[in-house]
Write a protein that holds these residues in place. Structure first.
Motif, PDB file in Angstrom:
ATOM      1  N   ARG A 104      12.779   8.132   4.236  1.00  0.00           N
ATOM      2  CA  ARG A 104      12.853   8.674   5.597  1.00  0.00           C
ATOM      3  C   ARG A 104      12.743   7.510   6.577  1.00  0.00           C
ATOM      4  O   ARG A 104      11.669   6.910   6.707  1.00  0.00           O
ATOM      5  CB  ARG A 104      11.713   9.685   5.795  1.00  0.00           C
ATOM      6  N   PRO A 105      13.844   7.163   7.244  1.00  0.00           N
ATOM      7  CA  PRO A 105      13.808   6.038   8.198  1.00  0.00           C
ATOM      8  C   PRO A 105      12.733   6.235   9.258  1.00  0.00           C
ATOM      9  O   PRO A 105      12.476   7.357   9.700  1.00  0.00           O
ATOM     10  CB  PRO A 105      15.207   6.069   8.830  1.00  0.00           C
ATOM     11  N   GLY A 106      12.101   5.121   9.643  1.00  0.00           N
ATOM     12  CA  GLY A 106      11.043   5.198  10.647  1.00  0.00           C
ATOM     13  C   GLY A 106       9.676   5.465  10.053  1.00  0.00           C
ATOM     14  O   GLY A 106       8.669   5.490  10.752  1.00  0.00           O
ATOM     15  N   THR A 107       9.633   5.673   8.706  1.00  0.00           N
ATOM     16  CA  THR A 107       8.336   5.870   8.038  1.00  0.00           C
ATOM     17  C   THR A 107       8.118   4.739   7.036  1.00  0.00           C
ATOM     18  O   THR A 107       9.033   3.976   6.742  1.00  0.00           O
ATOM     19  CB  THR A 107       8.281   7.199   7.245  1.00  0.00           C
ATOM     20  N   ILE A 108       6.887   4.683   6.502  1.00  0.00           N
ATOM     21  CA  ILE A 108       6.591   3.718   5.434  1.00  0.00           C
ATOM     22  C   ILE A 108       6.468   4.442   4.093  1.00  0.00           C
ATOM     23  O   ILE A 108       5.904   3.920   3.143  1.00  0.00           O
ATOM     24  CB  ILE A 108       5.317   2.905   5.738  1.00  0.00           C
ATOM     25  N   GLY A 109       7.022   5.665   4.040  1.00  0.00           N
ATOM     26  CA  GLY A 109       7.077   6.385   2.780  1.00  0.00           C
ATOM     27  C   GLY A 109       5.734   6.925   2.322  1.00  0.00           C
ATOM     28  O   GLY A 109       4.932   7.413   3.124  1.00  0.00           O
ATOM     29  N   HIS A 110       5.487   6.804   1.019  1.00  0.00           N
ATOM     30  CA  HIS A 110       4.289   7.352   0.384  1.00  0.00           C
ATOM     31  C   HIS A 110       3.444   6.222  -0.204  1.00  0.00           C
ATOM     32  O   HIS A 110       3.958   5.149  -0.502  1.00  0.00           O
ATOM     33  CB  HIS A 110       4.682   8.318  -0.737  1.00  0.00           C
ATOM     34  N   PRO A 111       2.148   6.519  -0.459  1.00  0.00           N
ATOM     35  CA  PRO A 111       1.292   5.494  -1.083  1.00  0.00           C
ATOM     36  C   PRO A 111       1.817   5.100  -2.460  1.00  0.00           C
ATOM     37  O   PRO A 111       2.488   5.893  -3.134  1.00  0.00           O
ATOM     38  CB  PRO A 111      -0.061   6.192  -1.222  1.00  0.00           C
ATOM     39  N   LEU A 112       1.502   3.872  -2.874  1.00  0.00           N
ATOM     40  CA  LEU A 112       1.836   3.426  -4.217  1.00  0.00           C
ATOM     41  C   LEU A 112       1.037   4.219  -5.242  1.00  0.00           C
ATOM     42  O   LEU A 112      -0.031   4.758  -4.924  1.00  0.00           O
ATOM     43  CB  LEU A 112       1.466   1.938  -4.378  1.00  0.00           C
ATOM     44  N   TRP A 113       1.526   4.216  -6.475  1.00  0.00           N
ATOM     45  CA  TRP A 113       0.809   4.851  -7.588  1.00  0.00           C
ATOM     46  C   TRP A 113      -0.619   4.307  -7.640  1.00  0.00           C
ATOM     47  O   TRP A 113      -0.838   3.098  -7.601  1.00  0.00           O
ATOM     48  CB  TRP A 113       1.562   4.508  -8.888  1.00  0.00           C
ATOM     49  N   GLY A 114      -1.608   5.211  -7.711  1.00  0.00           N
ATOM     50  CA  GLY A 114      -3.004   4.789  -7.848  1.00  0.00           C
ATOM     51  C   GLY A 114      -3.652   4.347  -6.547  1.00  0.00           C
ATOM     52  O   GLY A 114      -4.780   3.849  -6.562  1.00  0.00           O
ATOM     53  N   ALA A 146       0.826  -1.212   0.000  1.00  0.00           N
ATOM     54  CA  ALA A 146       0.000   0.000   0.000  1.00  0.00           C
ATOM     55  C   ALA A 146       0.859   1.260   0.000  1.00  0.00           C
ATOM     56  O   ALA A 146       0.516   2.257  -0.626  1.00  0.00           O
ATOM     57  CB  ALA A 146      -0.930  -0.002   1.210  1.00  0.00           C
ATOM     58  N   ALA A 147       1.979   1.218   0.738  1.00  0.00           N
ATOM     59  CA  ALA A 147       2.874   2.380   0.810  1.00  0.00           C
ATOM     60  C   ALA A 147       4.297   1.877   0.978  1.00  0.00           C
ATOM     61  O   ALA A 147       4.522   0.810   1.544  1.00  0.00           O
ATOM     62  CB  ALA A 147       2.493   3.275   1.993  1.00  0.00           C
ATOM     63  N   VAL A 148       5.259   2.673   0.476  1.00  0.00           N
ATOM     64  CA  VAL A 148       6.666   2.276   0.616  1.00  0.00           C
ATOM     65  C   VAL A 148       7.536   3.520   0.426  1.00  0.00           C
ATOM     66  O   VAL A 148       7.125   4.481  -0.230  1.00  0.00           O
ATOM     67  CB  VAL A 148       7.032   1.161  -0.409  1.00  0.00           C
ATOM     68  N   ASN A 149       8.710   3.503   1.024  1.00  0.00           N
ATOM     69  CA  ASN A 149       9.682   4.562   0.749  1.00  0.00           C
ATOM     70  C   ASN A 149      10.156   4.387  -0.689  1.00  0.00           C
ATOM     71  O   ASN A 149      10.698   3.338  -1.041  1.00  0.00           O
ATOM     72  CB  ASN A 149      10.860   4.449   1.720  1.00  0.00           C
ATOM     73  N   GLN A 150       9.930   5.419  -1.492  1.00  0.00           N
ATOM     74  CA  GLN A 150      10.191   5.317  -2.926  1.00  0.00           C
ATOM     75  C   GLN A 150      11.299   6.285  -3.326  1.00  0.00           C
ATOM     76  O   GLN A 150      11.296   7.433  -2.879  1.00  0.00           O
ATOM     77  CB  GLN A 150       8.908   5.636  -3.713  1.00  0.00           C
ATOM     78  N   PRO A 151      12.232   5.815  -4.165  1.00  0.00           N
ATOM     79  CA  PRO A 151      13.334   6.694  -4.591  1.00  0.00           C
ATOM     80  C   PRO A 151      12.847   8.061  -5.094  1.00  0.00           C
ATOM     81  O   PRO A 151      13.476   9.075  -4.811  1.00  0.00           O
ATOM     82  CB  PRO A 151      14.014   5.888  -5.700  1.00  0.00           C
TER      83      PRO A 151
END
Length: 503
Positions: free
Chosen positions: A318-328, A308-313
Motif C-alpha cells: 500500500r503506497p504511503g505506508t510502511i506495510g506490516h511488522p517483520l516476522w517476530g 522493523a516494518a516493510v510492505n511485504q508481498p
C-alpha cells in the motif's frame, strides 16, 4: 550458553556454495569461499595485533570489497565492529573512537587523512586497508574458523546520526543482526540465491549493512558494489550485471526515476526496497512507471537492527505506508505524551510508534539514562508519530520533534511534503517550522526545483493553498540546489531550521 556469530552468514555460504559469486566490485569478482578465506586471514592478522573477543574495532571504508572482508574479519576474530561514517570531520571521528573505546581503526586509503588524524589524537592504532592489511594478513596465521560469541554479545555499535546532540552508540547483538538478516531474506522478502543486488547504500549504515550486505548473503545471493552513487551509472551497472534487486533511500529513487529516460537499457528489477526516510507517493509512482517494478517501502532505525516494518508481498503493498511488522516483531502505536509507561492506542489513532522483538538493541553504550528513556516496558520508543489501520498497515506521520504547531494547530510536515512533490516544478521538498511572533511557528517549504523549471515562491504558495488546509500550506517558500543530508541520507531539518530561522 547459546552461541551465534554474524560471521556464520559468510561461513555457511563458503561451505554450501564456495564457488558462487558473492561479491562484485569493478573487475573484481569473488566467490563465497574466497571472501571467507580472505576474512579468516585478516581475522588472524587482527588477533596478531592483539584484538581479543569483545574488543571494538572501528571500520572506515566506502563500498569497496575491503568493507565486507574487513567487517567479517572483525566478526570472525570476535571483535565488535564500529562503522564510521565517511563524511564526519576529524573531531567527529575522534568522538566515535573515544566513546566506543575502539582499540584499532581499519581505514581505507581514501579516508586515511581524516581517520589517522582522529586516531592519533585519541591514541588508537591504525591499519590501512589494502596493501598494509594484506601484508599483515599474509604474515599471520589465518583463523581456522570464527571465534565463539554468545548470541547476546555485542556485534556492531552504530553511532546514531544524532538528530539531538552528540551521536550515541547503539549496541546491537549477534542475535539482533542475524535474525534481522534472516527475516529480511526469507520472510519479509522472497530473496533467492540467484538474485543479484546492487549495493549502493553505504555499508557503514544499518540499512546498507543489514539489508544489502547481510540479508543478500544470508540468502546466498550476489552483491554488486557501487562505491559512489550516481543514478546513470547505477542503471548501467544493474543492466550490465543483470541485477534484479535495488535497495535505496528516497533521494536515490528520485534520481533513478529522472535518469531512466536517458538510459540505453533498464534492468529488469524484481525486488525494490525503500527506507531511511519517507518515500513520497509521487516519487514511488514515477519510479514504478519508469522501471515497471514495485517499490516496497519499509521502516527501521539503527536501534532496531534496522528493519522493523516493510510492505511485504504476503500482505499486499500500500503506497504511503510502511506495510506490516517483520516476522517476530511487534510495531504498535502508543500514547506519545506518556513517558514513563507504554499505553497502546486503539486502531487508527495517532501516537508514537513503539517496537518490540528480536531486533531491538541492547541499549546505548555507556548511557543508562538514555537507554532507560528509550526502552520502556519492553518496548523501544522511536520518537516517530504514526497510525495503524484496520488492515494492520502502518503509516509514519512524522518525527515527534518535527511537528509544527501553527496557531495551536498541529501541522505534519510529511503531509505537506507529499502534496508539494506533486507540483510539476518541484523535485524535492522539506517542510520545517520557523519561529513566528503571531502564530508561534510558521510553515516554511524548502524546495529543490525540478530540472529545467524555475518555480516562483508566491505561485507555489498559491498552488499549495488549493491542495492543503488553511493552517497547513507554506507561507514561506525557499529554494535550494540540494537538501542537506545526514549519514542515513535523511534530510537534516535542524540544519534547515538554523539556515532559515533568522532570514
Amino acid at each position: 550458553m547459546a552461541t551465534l556469530s554474524v560471521a556464520a552468514i559468510l561461513a555457511e555460504n563458503a561451505r554450501r556454495r564456495p564457488d558462487k559469486t558473492a561479491l562484485v566490485e569493478g573487475d573484481l569478482r569473488l566467490g563465497f569461499g574466497e571472501v571467507w578465506r580472505r576474512a579468516l586471514a585478516r581475522a588472524g592478522a587482527l588477533t596478531a595485533l592483539g584484538v581479543r573477543p569483545g574488543d571494538r574495532v572501528a571500520l572506515m571504508a566506502p563500498n569497496t570489497a575491503e568493507f565486507p572482508v574487513a567487517y567479517y574479519a572483525i566478526a570472525a576474530a570476535g571483535g565488535v565492529v564500529v562503522p564510521v561514517h565517511l563524511l564526519l570531520s576529524t573531531e567527529e571521528v575522534e568522538h566515535v573512537l573515544k566513546d566506543s573505546g575502539a582499540r584499532l581503526l581499519l581505514v581505507h586509503p581514501a579516508q586515511a587523512d581524516t581517520g589517522r588524524a582522529a586516531a592519533d589524537a585519541t591514541g588508537v592504532e591504525t591499519v590501512t586497508l589494502g596493501a598494509e592489511f594484506d601484508r599483515l594478513a599474509a604474515d599471520a596465521e589465518p583463523l581456522p574458523t570464527h571465534l565463539t560469541r554468545a548470541a547476546d554479545d555485542p556485534a556492531v555499535i552504530f553511532y546514531t546520526s544524532g538528530t539531538t546532540g552528540v551521536p550515541k552508540g547503539a549496541v546491537l547483538s549477534h542475535f539482533n543482526l542475524v535474525m534481522n538478516a534472516t527475516v529480511n531474506a526469507f520472510d519479509a522478502n522472497d530473496i533467492r540465491p540467484d538474485d543479484i543486488a546492487l549495493g549502493a547504500l553505504p555499508l557503514f549504515h544499518a540499512f546498507g549493512q543489514t539489508v544489502s550486505l547481510n540479508s543478500t548473503w544470508r540468502a546466498g545471493a550476489t552483491l554488486v558494489l557501487l562505491p559512489r552513487f550516481d543514478a546513470a551509472r547505477a542503471i548501467e551497472l544493474m543492466a550490465e550485471e543483470g541485477a534484479n534487486t535495488f535497495h535505496g533511500v528516497p533521494t536515490m529513487f528520485v534520481a533513478l526515476a529522472a535518469a531512466a529516460a536517458d538510459a540505453p537499457a533498464l534492468p529488469a528489477l524484481r525486488v525494490c526496497v525503500s527506507g531511511g526516510a519517507s518515500l513520497p507517493v509521487a516519487v514511488l509512482e514515477r519510479f514504478e512507471a519508469a522501471f515497471g517494478a514495485r517499490v516496497h517501502e519499509g521502516y527501521g532505525l539503527s536501534e532496531t537492527s534496522p528493519a522493523a516494518a516493510v510492505n511485504q508481498p504476503d500482505f499486499g503493498t500500500r503506497p504511503g505506508t510502511i506495510g506490516h511488522p517483520l516476522w517476530g516483531v511487534d510495531v504498535e502505536i502508543a500514547r506519545a505524551e506518556t513517558d514513563d509507561r507504554i499505553e497502546l492506542l486503539p486502531t487508527g489513532e495517532l501516537g508514537e510508534v513503539v517496537i518490540r522483538g528480536h531486533n531491538v538493541f541492547s541499549g546505548y553504550l555507556g548511557r543508562p539514562e538514555a537507554t532507560a528513556e528509550a526502552l520502556v516496558d519492553g518496548w523501544f520508543r522511536t520518537g516517530d508519530l504514526g497510525t495503524k489501520d484496520a488492515d494492520g498497515f502502518l503509516r509514519i506521520v512524522d518525527r515527534k520533534k518535527d511537528v509544527i504547531i501553527r496557531g495551536g494547530y498541529n501541522v505534519y510536515p510529511r503531509e505537506v511534503e507529499e502534496v508539494l512533490t506533486r507540483h510539476p516544478g518541484i523535485a524535492q521538498a522539506a517542510v520545517i517550522g520557523l519561529p513566528d511572533d503571531l502564530h508561534g511557528e510558521e510553515v516554511c517549504a524548502v524546495v529543490v526545483p525540478a530540472p529545467g523549471t524555475a518555480p516562483d515562491a508566491a505561485a507555489v504558495t498559491a498552488w499549495s493553498k488549493e491542495h492543503l488546509g488553511r493552517h497547513k500550506y507554506p507561507r514561506r517558500v525557499e529554494f535550494t540546489d540540494a537538501l542537506p543530508l545526514g549519514p542515513s541520507m535523511k534530510v537534516l531539518k535542524r540544519e534547515l531550521r538554523a539556515r532559515y530561522a533568522d532570514r
